[in-house]
Design a protein around this motif. Structure first.
Motif, PDB file in Angstrom:
ATOM      1  N   HIS A  39       0.827  -1.209   0.000  1.00  0.00           N
ATOM      2  CA  HIS A  39       0.000   0.000   0.000  1.00  0.00           C
ATOM      3  C   HIS A  39       0.862   1.261   0.000  1.00  0.00           C
ATOM      4  CE1 HIS A  39      -4.085  -1.553   0.289  1.00  0.00           C
ATOM      5  NE2 HIS A  39      -3.643  -2.482   1.121  1.00  0.00           N
ATOM      6  N   HIS A  44      -0.963   4.590  -1.131  1.00  0.00           N
ATOM      7  CA  HIS A  44      -2.190   4.630  -0.337  1.00  0.00           C
ATOM      8  C   HIS A  44      -1.940   5.124   1.088  1.00  0.00           C
ATOM      9  CE1 HIS A  44      -3.771   1.236  -3.169  1.00  0.00           C
ATOM     10  NE2 HIS A  44      -3.728   2.421  -3.761  1.00  0.00           N
ATOM     11  N   MET A 151      -5.358  -2.931  13.017  1.00  0.00           N
ATOM     12  CA  MET A 151      -5.930  -1.787  12.318  1.00  0.00           C
ATOM     13  C   MET A 151      -5.597  -1.849  10.830  1.00  0.00           C
ATOM     14  SD  MET A 151      -4.988   2.242  12.666  1.00  0.00           S
ATOM     15  CE  MET A 151      -3.459   1.918  11.757  1.00  0.00           C
ATOM     16  N   PHE A 152      -4.352  -2.195  10.496  1.00  0.00           N
ATOM     17  CA  PHE A 152      -3.967  -2.303   9.096  1.00  0.00           C
ATOM     18  C   PHE A 152      -4.712  -3.439   8.412  1.00  0.00           C
ATOM     19  CE2 PHE A 152      -0.116   0.371   9.666  1.00  0.00           C
ATOM     20  CZ  PHE A 152      -0.240   1.121   8.513  1.00  0.00           C
ATOM     21  N   CYS A 155      -8.202  -2.121   7.690  1.00  0.00           N
ATOM     22  CA  CYS A 155      -8.186  -1.131   6.607  1.00  0.00           C
ATOM     23  C   CYS A 155      -7.870  -1.774   5.256  1.00  0.00           C
ATOM     24  CB  CYS A 155      -7.168  -0.039   6.910  1.00  0.00           C
ATOM     25  SG  CYS A 155      -7.608   1.019   8.304  1.00  0.00           S
ATOM     26  N   HIS A 156      -7.078  -2.838   5.259  1.00  0.00           N
ATOM     27  CA  HIS A 156      -6.706  -3.501   4.016  1.00  0.00           C
ATOM     28  C   HIS A 156      -7.930  -4.031   3.272  1.00  0.00           C
ATOM     29  CE1 HIS A 156      -4.482  -5.908   1.162  1.00  0.00           C
ATOM     30  NE2 HIS A 156      -5.011  -7.033   1.630  1.00  0.00           N
ATOM     31  N   TYR A 158     -11.333  -3.190   4.157  1.00  0.00           N
ATOM     32  CA  TYR A 158     -12.554  -2.383   4.224  1.00  0.00           C
ATOM     33  C   TYR A 158     -12.345  -0.893   3.962  1.00  0.00           C
ATOM     34  CZ  TYR A 158     -14.335  -6.603   6.459  1.00  0.00           C
ATOM     35  OH  TYR A 158     -14.687  -7.901   6.733  1.00  0.00           O
ATOM     36  N   TYR A 159     -11.095  -0.449   3.819  1.00  0.00           N
ATOM     37  CA  TYR A 159     -10.883   0.993   3.650  1.00  0.00           C
ATOM     38  C   TYR A 159      -9.927   1.328   2.511  1.00  0.00           C
ATOM     39  CZ  TYR A 159      -9.767   5.842   4.762  1.00  0.00           C
ATOM     40  OH  TYR A 159      -9.580   7.174   4.695  1.00  0.00           O
ATOM     41  N   PHE A 160      -8.762   0.660   2.459  1.00  0.00           N
ATOM     42  CA  PHE A 160      -7.780   0.967   1.431  1.00  0.00           C
ATOM     43  C   PHE A 160      -8.295   0.586   0.048  1.00  0.00           C
ATOM     44  CE2 PHE A 160      -4.237   0.313   4.747  1.00  0.00           C
ATOM     45  CZ  PHE A 160      -4.332   1.633   5.138  1.00  0.00           C
TER      46      PHE A 160
END
Length: 265
Positions: A39, A44, A151-152, A155-156, A158-160
């Motif tokens: 990322h 990102h 957290m990563f 995010c991997h 659901y967010y990034f």
């Protein structure tokens, strides 16, 4: 007080410590390879987040190594009792040696440790007066590192933005879902366990009570004067500078503990 390397000859402890090191290596090698570095390469996330992850990993490893090899406060065979403090010493009924009150004899290590909190197989060492601060730092940075990795992972998925450049020939890429499920389960287990341990340690320091003293029910809360929490933490970390409480690279300088505050075991 000089730094003294301390090794405990205990195969069970070695196995537990090896498990912790393997978990650390797994997180430091797999999470960046699957999530953080790809990322970052695709723009990102900023480089500061990558540096923060490896910084937490280094602080966690340093605290683990130092807590494992630091002398927790082992008493010598012929201790020199300061003049005027003999009344605050007692005879150990297991090794028949004099020791200051609040010390405890560790049956696994075979010697007395000053202000011993407990023997931790996960660091293969006792947690005592001289390495308690490192054990607290280990709990603190393990919590931060585990939370950061979880957290990563969240995010991997659901967010990034989806990654475009993926080398499907790599084993960890082809089995990414299974690896991330295992890493998430491992992370949640570690986080729950460390949170409970860290909480009990903080309460023990605030109340100026070791884990052994809690189990032996020897503390008289009414007759024992209560110290401010800043003083109890300063005594554990060896400094009143709060910023230094978070640095595992420094050398601890013990603060003198007034004996009239002491609990007796």
């Amino acid at each position: 007080m000089g730094f003294r390397i301390h090794f405990v000859v205990d195969p069970h402890g070695w196995c537990c410590l090896a498990v912790i090191v393997c978990v650390w290596l797994f997180n430091v090698a797999i999470i960046p390879k699957i999530i953080i570095l790809p990322h970052y390469e695709e723009g990102h996330i900023p480089g500061a987040l990558v540096i923060l992850f490896y910084g937490l990993a280094i602080f966690c490893l340093v605290a683990l190594v130092r807590a494992s090899i630091t002398d927790p406060g082992r008493l010598p065979e012929n201790p020199k009792i300061p003049h005027g403090e003999r009344e605050f010493w007692e005879l150990c009924n297991k090794c028949n040696l004099m020791r200051p009150k609040r010390s405890h004899h560790c049956s696994r290590c075979g010697h007395c440790v000053r202000r011993m909190d407990h023997h931790c197989p996960w660091i293969n060492n006792c947690v005592g007066e001289d390495n308690h601060w490192l054990f607290l730092q280990l709990c603190f940075y393990t919590e931060l590192l585990t939370s950061y990795a979880l957290m990563f992972a969240f995010c991997h998925y659901y967010y990034f933005l989806p990654l475009k450049k993926r080398n499907l020939d790599l084993f960890i890429v082809r089995h990414e879902l299974a690896i991330m499920r295992f890493a998430t389960l491992l992370g949640i287990t570690m986080l729950v366990g460390i949170t409970g341990l860290f909480y009990t340690q903080l309460i023990g320091i605030i109340t100026d009570t070791t884990s052994i003293e809690k189990m032996s029910n020897c503390c008289e809360e009414i007759s024992r004067p209560r110290k401010p929490w800043q003083q109890t933490f300063s005594e554990v970390f060896g400094t009143r500078w709060k910023i230094l409480w978070f640095i595992p690279f420094r050398q601890r300088q013990p603060l003198r503990v007034p004996y009239h505050f002491a609990n007796h075991v």
